[in-house]
Design a protein around this motif. Structure first.
Motif, short mmCIF file in Angstrom:
data_model
loop_
_atom_site.label_atom_id
_atom_site.label_comp_id
_atom_site.label_asym_id
_atom_site.label_seq_id
_atom_site.Cartn_x
_atom_site.Cartn_y
_atom_site.Cartn_z
N SER A 1 0.81 -1.22 0.00
CA SER A 1 0.00 0.00 0.00
C SER A 1 0.84 1.27 0.00
O SER A 1 0.48 2.26 -0.65
CB SER A 1 -0.92 0.01 1.22
N PHE A 2 1.97 1.25 0.72
CA PHE A 2 2.74 2.49 0.92
C PHE A 2 4.22 2.36 0.61
O PHE A 2 5.00 3.24 0.94
CB PHE A 2 2.57 2.97 2.37
N ALA B 1 -5.46 2.88 7.45
CA ALA B 1 -4.82 3.51 6.30
C ALA B 1 -4.77 2.57 5.10
O ALA B 1 -4.95 2.99 3.95
CB ALA B 1 -3.40 3.95 6.67
N VAL B 2 -4.54 1.28 5.34
CA VAL B 2 -4.54 0.29 4.25
C VAL B 2 -5.92 0.22 3.58
O VAL B 2 -6.03 0.17 2.35
CB VAL B 2 -4.14 -1.09 4.79
N ARG C 1 -6.41 3.45 1.56
CA ARG C 1 -5.57 3.44 0.36
C ARG C 1 -6.16 2.52 -0.71
O ARG C 1 -6.17 2.84 -1.90
CB ARG C 1 -4.16 2.97 0.73
N ASP C 2 -6.61 1.35 -0.29
CA ASP C 2 -7.38 0.40 -1.11
C ASP C 2 -6.70 0.11 -2.46
O ASP C 2 -7.28 0.32 -3.53
CB ASP C 2 -8.79 0.96 -1.34
N VAL C 3 -5.47 -0.39 -2.41
CA VAL C 3 -4.72 -0.66 -3.64
C VAL C 3 -5.33 -1.79 -4.45
O VAL C 3 -5.07 -1.91 -5.66
CB VAL C 3 -3.25 -0.97 -3.31
N ARG D 1 -14.65 2.22 4.21
CA ARG D 1 -13.96 3.52 4.23
C ARG D 1 -14.43 4.39 5.39
O ARG D 1 -13.63 5.10 6.01
CB ARG D 1 -14.16 4.23 2.88
#
Length: 459
Positions: A115-116, A414-415, A418-420, A429
């Motif tokens: 994700s980051f 946060a993951v 971000r929702d990749v 959300r």
């Protein structure tokens, strides 16, 4: 924790090879040397074993400071806070598992990396190292309090060894902890497989239940005899306690429910991902009940005289031989409990440090020199810190306001935001944003209140 490239991939690859071999014709098999005759079987952990490991990871040292939070918050707010944190923990673990199985990673740091990037995985590893090392230090502080006593705010509380044999050099805090580390904890942390700890986890949960059961019985007897204290249902605000001071109890509860660093090691031993959520929910209900029970009954027993480590309170003069024996059993049962929890958290800590420092080296369990060196260094650091810092309340507040709250709520939220992988729903959300917002606000207020109190006392 294990990474996919360092352990899980090799395990899955060998299993896939086994499947390909099983599908070969007899003629084709003859051309391949040393082929196994049967497809290797995967041995999955049981849900009950996962419940024991998860519950042990959750309970840890958290149970010790829960009664002190009731003294700060009152019974009703403390009960609501335990309930809310347990529910948010369930949501955060569900986020972690769902995004794990939607991606290619098998670790918490790997999920954050997807994700980051590298920053996300490094932040996760650092938080795991800070949280777990802090918890190991707290465990040794608790053991030291039980064996050799403590002096909170100048009040002397004798340990069991001093109570039984008098005060000597060999039952001092430093020497008692040294013997415990060398002859009890060291053999446990030298185990190289996490699944070998499931039996010690089962015993540790049983010891925690013994602790709660005896404490509850003592509180009921005190009620019958009219000696029980009257707990406050709501917080009492005065010149010494402001509204913002109440937030300092939040990090204690957050730390008590933080076990996210063990979600992946435990979860990937199970056959189905749904089994892990079942184990987590059973454990959360069990641990929430244990936390509130010991908080309420501990408050009934000791009232506002509760220390940050309730075990210290059990050295009081009970007025009877049976009461004295029960006090000693309570303290010893929980000291043994944290001794058995110690290797479970040490396992994740050691694996994360090794992966952080030596990402390209072979597995830690296969390198005896590196394994022993890292194990001994971690034990030495934990021992020295436990001698230097005798109060676990400060650790709970620090960890709960920083690394623990990141692992428990901020990172999973946060993951999801971000929702990749494009799997978050509108409800996800909203829950994730709410979770992150509450975590940041309460932690900021708690840190500010602690700083204000620290400098206020100095002035």
């Amino acid at each position: 924790m294990y990474t996919k490239t360092r352990s899980s991939d090799r395990h899955n690859s060998s299993y896939q090879v086994g499947e390909l071999i099983a599908d070969m014709s007899p003629a084709a098999k003859l051309k391949v040397p040393l082929l196994p005759e049967h497809k290797p079987e995967l041995r999955h952990a049981s849900v009950s074993g996962a419940v024991f490991n998860v519950s042990t990871s959750i309970i840890g040292a958290g149970i010790m400071s829960i009664p002190a939070t009731l003294k700060v918050l009152g019974v009703i707010p403390a009960f609501l806070l335990i309930l809310v944190v347990a529910l948010l923990t369930d949501v955060s673990v569900e986020f972690l598992l769902r995004f794990t199985h939607s991606g290619d990673s098998t670790t918490y740091a790997g999920v954050m990396k997807e994700s980051f990037g590298r920053v996300g995985s490094t932040a996760t590893q650092v938080c795991v190292m800070i949280t777990n090392l802090g918890c190991l230090i707290m465990f040794l502080i608790i053991i030291g309090d039980v064996l050799s006593g403590n002096r909170p705010e100048g009040v002397v509380h004798l340990g069991i060894l001093q109570k039984w044999f008098g005060i000597h050099w060999w039952n001092s805090r430093e020497f008692a902890l040294l013997v415990t580390v060398a002859f009890i904890l060291l053999p446990l942390v030298l185990l190289r497989r996490v699944e070998s700890l499931k039996f010690s986890s089962a015993v540790s949960v049983l010891l925690a239940l013994v602790f709660v059961g005896i404490s509850s019985m003592m509180a009921i007897f005190a009620l019958v005899e009219g000696k029980a204290k009257s707990p406050r249902l709501l917080p009492q605000l005065d010149n010494q306690v402001s509204f913002f001071d109440l937030f300092t109890a939040v990090p204690v509860i957050v730390t008590a429910f933080t076990f996210h660093f063990n979600v992946h090691p435990i979860g990937f031993e199970l056959g189905k991902s749904s089994d892990m959520m079942k184990a987590v929910r059973i454990s959360l209900v069990l641990c929430a009940a244990i936390y509130f029970s010991i908080g309420l009954f501990g408050y009934l027993l000791f009232g506002d005289s509760i220390t940050s480590d309730i075990l210290v309170n059990f050295d009081r003069n009970s007025g009877s031989a049976i009461g004295s024996i029960l006090n000693d059993i309570v303290r010893l049962s929980y000291a043994l409990h944290v001794m058995l929890v110690f290797p479970l958290l040490n396992f994740s800590l050691r694996a994360n440090i090794d992966e952080f420092l030596f990402p390209k080296n072979p597995l830690l369990a296969t390198d005896t020199r590196r394994f022993l060196s890292l194990t001994l260094v971690l034990l030495l650091i934990s021992y020295l810190a436990a001698i230097a810092i005798p109060n676990i309340w400060y650790f709970f507040q620090f960890l709960g306001s920083t690394s623990a709250v990141c692992l428990a709520f901020i990172f999973p939220g946060a993951v999801a935001l971000r929702d990749v992988h494009g799997i978050s729903t509108e409800r996800d959300r909203i829950m994730a944003a709410t979770m992150v917002f509450l975590a940041v606000v309460t932690s900021t207020i708690a840190i500010s209140s602690n700083i204000h109190t620290l400098f206020g006392n100095k002035s």
